[in-house]
Design a protein around this motif. Structure first.
Motif, PDB file in Angstrom:
ATOM      1  N   PRO A   1     -30.501-107.405  -1.798  1.00  0.00           N
ATOM      2  CA  PRO A   1     -30.394-106.183  -2.344  1.00  0.00           C
ATOM      3  C   PRO A   1     -28.578-105.706  -2.404  1.00  0.00           C
ATOM      4  CG  PRO A   1     -32.120-105.863  -0.787  1.00  0.00           C
ATOM      5  CD  PRO A   1     -31.723-107.371  -0.786  1.00  0.00           C
ATOM      6  N   THR A   2     -28.100-106.277  -1.092  1.00  0.00           N
ATOM      7  CA  THR A   2     -26.453-106.086  -1.116  1.00  0.00           C
ATOM      8  C   THR A   2     -25.836-107.012  -2.674  1.00  0.00           C
ATOM      9  OG1 THR A   2     -26.090-107.886   0.176  1.00  0.00           O
ATOM     10  CG2 THR A   2     -26.432-105.860   1.330  1.00  0.00           C
ATOM     11  N   ASP A   3     -26.076-107.797  -3.020  1.00  0.00           N
ATOM     12  CA  ASP A   3     -25.600-108.642  -4.014  1.00  0.00           C
ATOM     13  C   ASP A   3     -25.950-107.900  -5.185  1.00  0.00           C
ATOM     14  OD1 ASP A   3     -24.759-110.573  -2.496  1.00  0.00           O
ATOM     15  OD2 ASP A   3     -26.524-112.049  -2.693  1.00  0.00           O
ATOM     16  N   THR A   4     -27.282-107.312  -5.386  1.00  0.00           N
ATOM     17  CA  THR A   4     -27.561-106.465  -6.474  1.00  0.00           C
ATOM     18  C   THR A   4     -26.546-105.394  -6.441  1.00  0.00           C
ATOM     19  OG1 THR A   4     -29.922-106.924  -6.299  1.00  0.00           O
ATOM     20  CG2 THR A   4     -29.620-105.158  -7.409  1.00  0.00           C
ATOM     21  N   CYS A   5     -26.451-104.670  -5.504  1.00  0.00           N
ATOM     22  CA  CYS A   5     -25.533-103.267  -5.518  1.00  0.00           C
ATOM     23  C   CYS A   5     -24.050-103.551  -5.871  1.00  0.00           C
ATOM     24  CB  CYS A   5     -25.689-102.899  -4.121  1.00  0.00           C
ATOM     25  SG  CYS A   5     -27.292-101.910  -3.713  1.00  0.00           S
ATOM     26  N   GLN A   6     -23.732-104.650  -5.488  1.00  0.00           N
ATOM     27  CA  GLN A   6     -22.239-105.214  -5.580  1.00  0.00           C
ATOM     28  C   GLN A   6     -22.241-105.441  -7.061  1.00  0.00           C
ATOM     29  OE1 GLN A   6     -20.162-105.242  -3.089  1.00  0.00           O
ATOM     30  NE2 GLN A   6     -18.618-105.708  -4.645  1.00  0.00           N
ATOM     31  N   GLU A   7     -23.079-106.236  -7.689  1.00  0.00           N
ATOM     32  CA  GLU A   7     -23.147-106.350  -8.937  1.00  0.00           C
ATOM     33  C   GLU A   7     -23.282-105.195 -10.054  1.00  0.00           C
ATOM     34  OE1 GLU A   7     -23.308-109.415 -10.976  1.00  0.00           O
ATOM     35  OE2 GLU A   7     -23.313-108.662 -12.906  1.00  0.00           O
ATOM     36  N   LEU A   8     -23.901-104.218  -9.474  1.00  0.00           N
ATOM     37  CA  LEU A   8     -24.050-103.012 -10.246  1.00  0.00           C
ATOM     38  C   LEU A   8     -22.771-102.086 -10.006  1.00  0.00           C
ATOM     39  CD1 LEU A   8     -27.149-100.598 -10.129  1.00  0.00           C
ATOM     40  CD2 LEU A   8     -24.692 -99.792  -9.499  1.00  0.00           C
ATOM     41  N   LEU A   9     -22.140-102.162  -9.004  1.00  0.00           N
ATOM     42  CA  LEU A   9     -20.823-101.757  -8.768  1.00  0.00           C
ATOM     43  C   LEU A   9     -19.820-102.089  -9.606  1.00  0.00           C
ATOM     44  CD1 LEU A   9     -21.038-101.233  -4.798  1.00  0.00           C
ATOM     45  CD2 LEU A   9     -20.955 -99.155  -6.597  1.00  0.00           C
ATOM     46  N   GLU A  10     -19.669-103.574  -9.572  1.00  0.00           N
ATOM     47  CA  GLU A  10     -18.695-104.113 -10.846  1.00  0.00           C
ATOM     48  C   GLU A  10     -18.863-103.637 -12.007  1.00  0.00           C
ATOM     49  OE1 GLU A  10     -18.872-108.328  -9.653  1.00  0.00           O
ATOM     50  OE2 GLU A  10     -18.511-107.738  -7.449  1.00  0.00           O
ATOM     51  N   GLN A  11     -20.149-103.700 -12.511  1.00  0.00           N
ATOM     52  CA  GLN A  11     -20.388-103.228 -13.866  1.00  0.00           C
ATOM     53  C   GLN A  11     -20.091-101.809 -14.172  1.00  0.00           C
ATOM     54  OE1 GLN A  11     -22.757-105.240 -16.453  1.00  0.00           O
ATOM     55  NE2 GLN A  11     -23.569-106.592 -15.216  1.00  0.00           N
ATOM     56  N   LEU A  12     -20.529-101.045 -13.294  1.00  0.00           N
ATOM     57  CA  LEU A  12     -20.205 -99.409 -13.282  1.00  0.00           C
ATOM     58  C   LEU A  12     -18.764 -99.126 -13.351  1.00  0.00           C
ATOM     59  CD1 LEU A  12     -22.208 -97.013 -13.685  1.00  0.00           C
ATOM     60  CD2 LEU A  12     -22.237 -96.877 -11.163  1.00  0.00           C
TER      61      LEU A  12
END
Ligand SMILES: [Fe+2]
Ligand SMILES: [Fe+2]
Length: 408
Positions: free
Chosen positions: A43-54
């Motif tokens: 989940p932490t990798d998912t959140c990091q990916e999402l933050l970068e895109q957002l």
């Protein structure tokens, strides 16, 4: 000055085009995100990916996702951030100041459910909010609160408006759905592992002679698969198949299963039913379907003289070929109550002779080239036996009372 009909129309078209452009960006972002989301991801990798895109779309000074810990601690209550760093204490102070400010906020907030609502503070007066625009958005699914997104932007770089908030909400909706799916996936996995452990324990309780055999076969089969360059999915499958390969022995009569010494032909015929019994036990459990071929065919012989179906050569499923080598090795090398395990040199000789006759030649070659593995098993040093996947070492190898009926 009022606009003429043509100018008004152009203005409407321009506004529509802008709005369409924003929606397009939103859809593109969500498409990019969903195409990258994997249930197995951390989940932490998912959140990091999402933050970068957002961050590409909302341009914040600091963008943080704070996940609540769940009862299984799967998500660990972690904090992921992008942009200028902020201490946890400062972050908590900013969040508290926003909640205190909510009466003056630019968005309506349900006072009793501040944790569940979007909160935008563009012009707060608290020291933590001066010079900052702040947006707090919940990550939630229905009544279940999973965490929050905190977006901080300096004054002079634009207030948070409805378009950006809508974008962030859409992205968080995708994230919340994904996190819920991940929770369910992990629940299913732990249920499956519990089932496997229960089945393995049931077999160990019934057949004390072979206690620990299944775990050792699983670990050895995984090691062989890795050394053969097979993928992780195959190794996972072999781990599970190894644990459950003899589960059909649950259906064999105790007087036969626990009989020390030689079996009569009739008794051996009963023992030979265990691969099919195992297949029957597991065949209706959907998550076990992929291991059925290995369970059913782990006693087939390369020359076609094995059982239950007399498959030969490449007709034997690959997993079963590997399992057969691991199974036979452990059966030969392990002690039994009424006899010692064979010396390693003798076992190696049997494999050399059976290479391409009883077992797949390339699997035997990998085993015979793995001195470290063979010595670890021969010495019954459980700690020395690598367990790369670590799914189930429910029953570490014991020093005595080991063995298997599999080589009979
Ligand atoms: Fe077996
Ligand atoms: Fe076995």
């Amino acid at each position: 000055m009022s606009l003429g009909p043509e100018e008004s129309l152009l203005s409407d078209i321009e506004s529509l085009a802008n709005s369409l452009g924003e929606k397009f960006e939103e859809i593109r972002l969500i498409h990019d995100l969903t195409s990258k989301l994997q249930l197995e991801d951390d989940p932490t990798d998912t959140c990091q990916e999402l933050l970068e895109q957002l961050d590409v779309c909302v341009h914040c000074r600091t963008l943080v996702i704070q996940l609540d810990p769940d009862e299984d601690d799967l998500f660990g209550g972690g904090v992921q951030g992008i942009g200028q760093s902020i201490s946890l204490d400062e972050l908590e102070a900013v969040i508290a100041a926003c909640w205190n400010h909510h009466d003056e906020s630019d968005f309506a907030v349900d006072h009793d459910r501040a944790n569940q609502d979007v909160l935008i503070v563009n012009h707060g007066t608290a020291p933590e909010l001066i010079g900052r625009h702040v947006a707090l958005l919940p990550i939630a699914r229905g009544e279940i609160h999973l965490g929050r997104l905190i977006a901080i932007r300096d004054h002079g770089h634009g207030e948070f408006g409805t378009v950006e908030v809508d974008l962030m909400r859409s992205v968080l909706m995708v994230l919340s759905l994904h996190l819920m799916n991940q929770r369910q996936f992990h629940e299913m996995q732990s249920m499956l592992e519990g089932t496997v452990r229960s089945l393995a324990s049931a077999l160990d309780a019934k057949d004390t002679y072979t206690h620990g055999h299944s775990s050792r076969v699983a670990d050895l089969a995984v090691q062989l698969a890795i050394r053969m360059g097979l993928d992780h999915r195959t190794a996972d499958s072999l781990q599970l198949a190894g644990i459950l390969h003899d589960i059909g022995k649950i259906g064999i009569d105790d007087s036969v299963l626990k009989k020390p010494g030689r079996l009569t032909d009739e008794e051996f015929d009963q023992i030979k039913q265990h691969p099919v019994l195992g297949y029957e036990i597991l065949k209706d459990i959907r998550p076990f379907r992929h291991i059925l071929p290995a369970v059913r065919h782990h006693h087939e012989s390369w020359d076609g003289k094995g059982y239950p179906d007399g498959l030969a050569g490449e007709e034997i499923p690959r997993d079963a070929q590997i399992l057969a080598v691991a199974d036979a090795f452990d059966a030969m090398i392990s002690d039994r109550p009424y006899r010692k395990g064979m010396p390693l040199a003798k076992v190696q000789e049997i494999f050399r002779n059976g290479r391409g006759q009883q077992w797949a030649a390339d699997v035997v070659d990998v085993l015979l080239a793995s001195d470290d593995l063979m010595l670890a098993y021969a010495n019954q040093q459980s700690d020395a036996i690598p367990n790369p996947i670590g799914l189930n070492r429910a029953h570490p190898p014991a020093v005595t009372n080991l063995g298997s009926g599999c080589h009979r």
